[in-house]
Design a protein around this motif. Sequence first.
Motif, short mmCIF file in Angstrom:
data_model
loop_
_atom_site.label_atom_id
_atom_site.label_comp_id
_atom_site.label_asym_id
_atom_site.label_seq_id
_atom_site.Cartn_x
_atom_site.Cartn_y
_atom_site.Cartn_z
N GLN A 158 0.83 -1.20 0.00
CA GLN A 158 0.00 0.00 0.00
C GLN A 158 0.87 1.26 0.00
OE1 GLN A 158 -2.25 -0.94 3.54
NE2 GLN A 158 -4.12 -1.36 2.37
N SER A 159 1.87 1.28 0.88
CA SER A 159 2.75 2.45 0.94
C SER A 159 3.54 2.62 -0.35
CB SER A 159 3.71 2.32 2.13
OG SER A 159 3.01 2.44 3.34
N GLU A 160 3.97 1.52 -0.93
CA GLU A 160 4.68 1.58 -2.20
C GLU A 160 3.79 2.20 -3.28
OE1 GLU A 160 7.29 -1.53 -4.87
OE2 GLU A 160 5.35 -2.22 -4.10
N THR A 161 2.55 1.74 -3.37
CA THR A 161 1.61 2.27 -4.36
C THR A 161 1.33 3.74 -4.12
OG1 THR A 161 0.56 0.10 -4.63
CG2 THR A 161 -0.70 2.02 -5.32
N HIS A 162 1.10 4.10 -2.86
CA HIS A 162 0.82 5.50 -2.52
C HIS A 162 1.99 6.40 -2.89
CE1 HIS A 162 -2.18 4.11 0.84
NE2 HIS A 162 -2.68 3.98 -0.38
N SER A 163 3.20 5.97 -2.56
CA SER A 163 4.38 6.79 -2.81
C SER A 163 4.61 7.00 -4.30
CB SER A 163 5.61 6.13 -2.18
OG SER A 163 6.78 6.87 -2.48
N ILE A 164 4.56 5.92 -5.06
CA ILE A 164 4.82 6.03 -6.50
C ILE A 164 3.81 6.96 -7.16
CG2 ILE A 164 4.82 4.74 -8.67
CD1 ILE A 164 5.94 2.34 -7.07
#
Length: 718
Positions: A314-320
């Motif tokens: 989730q954090s990876e998706t949000h950051s990108i």
Amino acid sequence: MKKQNWFYLLTIICISMYSCKDKEETITEKIDRKAVVSRHNVKITEIDTLGSLNVGNGEFAFTVDVTGLQSFPEYYQNGVPLGTQSEWGWHSFPNTENYEFSETLKGYNFNGKADALYAIQNREDERKNDAADYFRANPHRLQLGNVGLEILKSDGTLASPKDLRNINQELNLWTGKIESQFTVEGVPVKVTTYGDSEKDAIAAKIESPLVTEGRIKIKLRFPYPTNQFADRGTNYEHNDLHETKVNQENGNSFVFHRTLDNDAYVVQASLDVEGHVTEVAPHYFTIQPKAENSFEVAVEFASEVPKEILNFSQSETHSIAAWEQFWESGGAVDFSECTDPRAFEIERRVVLSQYLTRSQCAGHYPVQETGLTYNSWFGKPHMEMYWWHSAHYPLWGRTELLEKSIGWYFDAYDKAKLIAERQGYNGVRWQKMTDHYADEAPSNVGSFLIWQQPHVIYLSEMIYRNNPTKENLEKYKKLIFSTADFMASYPNYDEANDRYILGKGVIPAQECFNKIETYNPPFELAYWKWALEKAQQWRERLGMKREQEWQKVIDRLSPMAQHDGVYLAAESVPNSYSPTSEHTIDHPAVLGALGFVPSTGFVDVSIMNETFNIVDNVWHWDHTWGWDFPLEAMTATRLQRPEDAIKALLRDEITNTYLPGGHNYQTPRLTLYLPGNGGILSAVALMCAGYDGNTTENPGFPKDGKWNVKWEGLQPMP
């Protein structure tokens, strides 16, 4: 029609379509933003305590060492510290001595205003001085906790920084990913770190054969506030003064409850595997994952227990998504076609400054000068720096990021009005050193500064320029009109010379002046005149008549004092630039009268040119601050001196150093300084897009054929 005629006609149409297509592509050719950004990805190949990197969303930031987490905070504490800070995380020590803010007030008689009360540090009275120290230090921003790795060597001892080899770390600016690779005793470790764009959280994926062997743990350690100027997040003493409890020992999600006096928050650590928590010491915990080769962890900091459990993907998706949206929006500048060797470094500073200000200075409140990395001045924002932190957002077409934090002025209004009232002025006098609650910090300097006052007019005007609606006029008129009311009541009327004087009782932006003696500093004079006139224009836009009390000051404000064809640092300092002068250090604020402040005809360009020459030659540039160099570049640009603008941006001075991660280094006490980063963004916007009345393309860059600077999405300065 004959076949050959059809052929010729078809040929002409095709040629025309190709030509039009080529012309259209030339006109609409876009900068390859990803290429511009990505060529400045930060790469670290050895331990450098000034090479820390951060992830953040503007309201929360997390700074890491070469392991991609905060494994060695004590080792880094004298460099760029491994901080974890949020805009909501504040703490106050108990007021055990029952200090009253009124104890910090001292009466002064400036310009006939008897017993005007200023909040100061009274060194002559022990209790009053202690009261001032208490209110300066409280509330202060919290270091929320360290999240790092514990790595065991083969002999069972903990790995230290010297045990890390083959370091290869990279910050991918386009996605906000930090990928950290290294070896311990020849065994590889890889850590991938993201900051979450929607939550005050980070997430990491750890990959290594050491995971299988149970030799890598997550470490959480919670420091105590220092009650000092700086808080680098490594005060592990005073264990009895705070409390940390974990909700369970086994599972895949753990909540750490933190209590400090009357303040509390939580830290939730969630793994994709089962884990076991061990309390190593008070406020010091490890989590042992039960995993093969790799595991993922997400750590969220919050004022209360989160309703949902965050995970790495989730954090990876949000950051990108968030970083791609940021880089694709607003302005961009491309120096790749410049042949001057200095161009690459300017571009590096511009790109990294965008990343740092977006990740650390884009919340709902004005931010401190060290952002969300570590405390300086107890974590409190300085409102004279607010312009440098935030003015670049509307200049770079990202007005919405300024609109988030400028709302603080509405919250601060009532307390700012009380300051003006107790000093005998109208309107509101904006705080200098303050906090989210708009309390005033006592100061022997800050309480006498005035150049923070017009900022809200300047910044509101830039918001309006980018969105000139009636709604914006109505929204900000309260702030602008009350600010102008103070500004019109502040100057002292000199009846003998039929003029208004700024001071005495003022300390200028160049802070090395005596408040008792100083009057008519040039930058403040120019800023006063411009801002009051802008407030009048704001009234006219609303269909209102010009305010006569403001107009009196506009019409009769003292001119900027000059001697031998140059502007003085203040009318009260006739020897401003002599070899014996004490006033050729600190901010060269006189240049700001035409550079920072837009041209109004108040400043004579020929005199400012001569002033620029003498300041450039005699100033002690080794005793300046990071935003002074962009300030000089802005003045040089408005004076049509582009080579001097480049020289100013790249002066070889310690305080103009930009570290590997982009931070503007100042001193060992102040290892990063975000006003410098914001300043370079504002200066470059001016150098590219120009200013009202400018007719020169890229006015801040030399016309020697070496500066083919391409840009898009920037807005001109007033």
